[in-house]
Design an enzyme around this catalytic site. Structure first.
Site, PDB file in Angstrom:
ATOM      1  N   THR A 218     -77.365  38.702  16.611  1.00 15.49           N
ATOM      2  CA  THR A 218     -77.975  37.707  17.481  1.00 15.49           C
ATOM      3  C   THR A 218     -77.348  36.363  17.117  1.00 15.49           C
ATOM      4  OG1 THR A 218     -80.030  36.656  18.190  1.00 15.49           O
ATOM      5  CG2 THR A 218     -80.052  37.648  16.002  1.00 15.49           C
ATOM      6  N   GLU A 219     -76.863  35.645  18.137  1.00 17.11           N
ATOM      7  CA  GLU A 219     -75.938  34.534  17.881  1.00 17.11           C
ATOM      8  C   GLU A 219     -76.580  33.349  17.171  1.00 17.11           C
ATOM      9  OE1 GLU A 219     -76.575  35.745  20.918  1.00 17.11           O
ATOM     10  OE2 GLU A 219     -76.790  34.176  22.437  1.00 17.11           O
ATOM     11  N   ASN A 220     -77.914  33.345  17.087  1.00 19.92           N
ATOM     12  CA  ASN A 220     -78.527  32.270  16.320  1.00 19.92           C
ATOM     13  C   ASN A 220     -78.460  32.516  14.815  1.00 19.92           C
ATOM     14  OD1 ASN A 220     -80.388  34.335  17.197  1.00 19.92           O
ATOM     15  ND2 ASN A 220     -81.971  33.198  16.134  1.00 19.92           N
TER      16      ASN A 220
END
Lengths: 237, 217
Positions: free
Chosen positions: B53-55
């Site tokens: 997840t890119e966060n």
């Protein structure tokens, strides 16, 4: 003796000047330094350019800073989120500028700013409106767009543990933009959930080395943005 | 037993299952917000996928039990998630090094429009009063090896989403590999859009009527 710990959030943000470029950590509420932002609202600096992934929610934190008309420009990737009404209203009224940046480009513009690299080529946004007016170049048959790095006067960052040297650790996905924002500002101002004695953080697990940090305030029980929004609270209370 | 309504096409869950079947064992996968998130529920037995997840999390696990949420452990949709054993956290520049640097195998995204050439539009209608928001979509389509799109075949008011050319601002040009709609699975090839499989009670003519772009079989 080096001691970067200060006693209050107010003291931590006291030298932020009108017109400053400020990076603010956080992805939504995760990692958003609400106490530092609220201290900045109290302090009164205006005409700010804020670099942050989002624009805050409800009427607290970053959204409150915007609501109080302290921000002339936002540089961010996702300005609308759940419960985000302050920014959209001002934006539609033409009262705040927006520089929309793909999230990875935003991260790299900050990283490179901290690393002394003035610009870089990225494949993200090629053939889209966000690449318009930007220089492009082909490397090995693929088109890339030139992006400038960002440097800030200040960063406001939330972390988990800190020591007096400024060594920091983070918690889970609250890390997000914190480490790179510390590197890209002249002065990185930190709110830490816990300040520990130097030596208590294993050098192997330090995420932000102290050299990137200017000052730290301990905020042991930070507020949760979503709780404040659910209670419809406005800052200042 | 009388069935007076014939089911046409796949449900959202069935669409997600179709996508999941096409993701190889051992893949590093990024799932977009919304319908793409459902793909994680349908990974076939014996396959292991690692979700990024890119966060800032590699090794994202399922939604936590009620009461066990951590507001600082969230996915790209800002919803609480968990970590699997072997997960790692990292900052955003590292996250997009994974994405832009070509280290993620598959990304599943939603779409507003996909063109016959595999152009994707999924971030803005370009309307004057809309607040533009892009997030990581442009980085994902530029860097992830394979881009799958999961979407309803038509908009709520019946307009085609598979179009000759996107009228909305692009997210990326020529980036989509396969489209999983409620009516069909369609591969984007150099020669055009090729229907690989059609949903229950969907035939080619029915599909053609609902698709602006030319489709082949």
């Amino acid at each position: 003796m080096i001691n970067k710990i200060v006693k209050s959030a107010a003291e931590a943000v006291k030298d932020i000047h009108d017109g400053a470029i400020i990076m603010i950590s956080g992805f939504g509420e995760a990692g958003s330094p609400l106490e530092l932002i609220h201290a900045l609202i109290d302090q009164g600096a205006k005409d700010l350019t804020i670099v942050s992934n989002n624009t805050g929610s409800g009427n607290v934190g970053l959204a409150a800073l915007i609501e109080h008309k302290r921000v002339k420009k936002m540089i961010c990737s996702f300005p609308r989120t759940a419960n985000s009404t302050v920014f959209p209203e001002l934006y539609n009224a033409g009262e705040i500028e927006l520089e929309l940046v793909p999230q990875g480009t935003l991260a790299e513009r900050i990283r490179s700013g901290g690393a002394g690299v003035p610009a870089f080529y990225t494949p993200a946004s090629v053939n889209t409106p966000l690449a318009e007016g930007k220089e492009s170049r082909i490397f090995d048959g693929i088109e890339y767009v030139l992006e400038r790095s960002i440097k800030a006067d200040f960063s406001l960052v939330k972390c988990e543990q800190a020591d007096r040297y400024g060594n920091l650790t983070y918690h889970a996905t609250a890390r997000n933009f914190g480490p790179i924002m510390c590197t890209a500002a002249k002065k990185a101002i930190i709110q830490a959930k816990k300040v520990v004695e130097a030596g208590r953080i294993d050098p192997e697990v330090v995420v932000t080395p102290g050299i990137f940090v200017e000052r730290i305030v301990e905020v042991t029980n930070p507020v949760n943005e979503s709780d404040l929004v659910a209670q419809k609270l406005k800052y200042p209370w | 037993m009388v069935e007076n309504q014939t089911k046409i096409g796949w449900s959202k869950a069935e669409m997600a299952q179709k996508v999941a079947l096409d993701i190889p064992d051992g893949s590093y996968v990024n799932l977009g917000i919304g319908m793409p998130e459902m793909v994680a529920d349908f990974v076939p037995e014996g396959r292991e996928l690692i979700y990024q997840t890119e966060n800032g999390l590699l090794g994202m696990g399922p939604v936590p039990e009620a009461g066990k949420e951590d507001l600082e452990l969230v996915n790209a949709g800002k919803k609480p998630v968990t970590t699997i054993p072997g997960a790692s956290f990292f900052h955003h520049a590292d996250s997009f090094t994974m994405i832009r640097g070509g280290h993620i195998d598959v990304c599943v995204l939603g779409a507003m429009q996909v063109s016959a050439d595999g152009d994707l539009a999924n971030w803005s209608t370009g309307a004057a009063n809309a607040i533009p928001a892009v997030g990581g979509a442009m980085d994902l389509v530029a860097g992830v090896k394979r881009i799958f799109v999961i979407t309803q075949h038509n908009t709520k008011d019946g307009k085609a989403k598979l179009v000759k050319q996107c009228s909305f601002p692009l997210t990326g040009k020529g980036v989509v590999e396969t489209i999983y709609s409620n009516l069909a699975i369609i591969d984007v090839k150099e020669e055009g859009l090729f229907v690989r499989e059609m949903g229950p009670n969907v035939d080619f003519e029915y599909l053609k009527e609902r698709t602006e772009a030319e489709i082949f079989r």
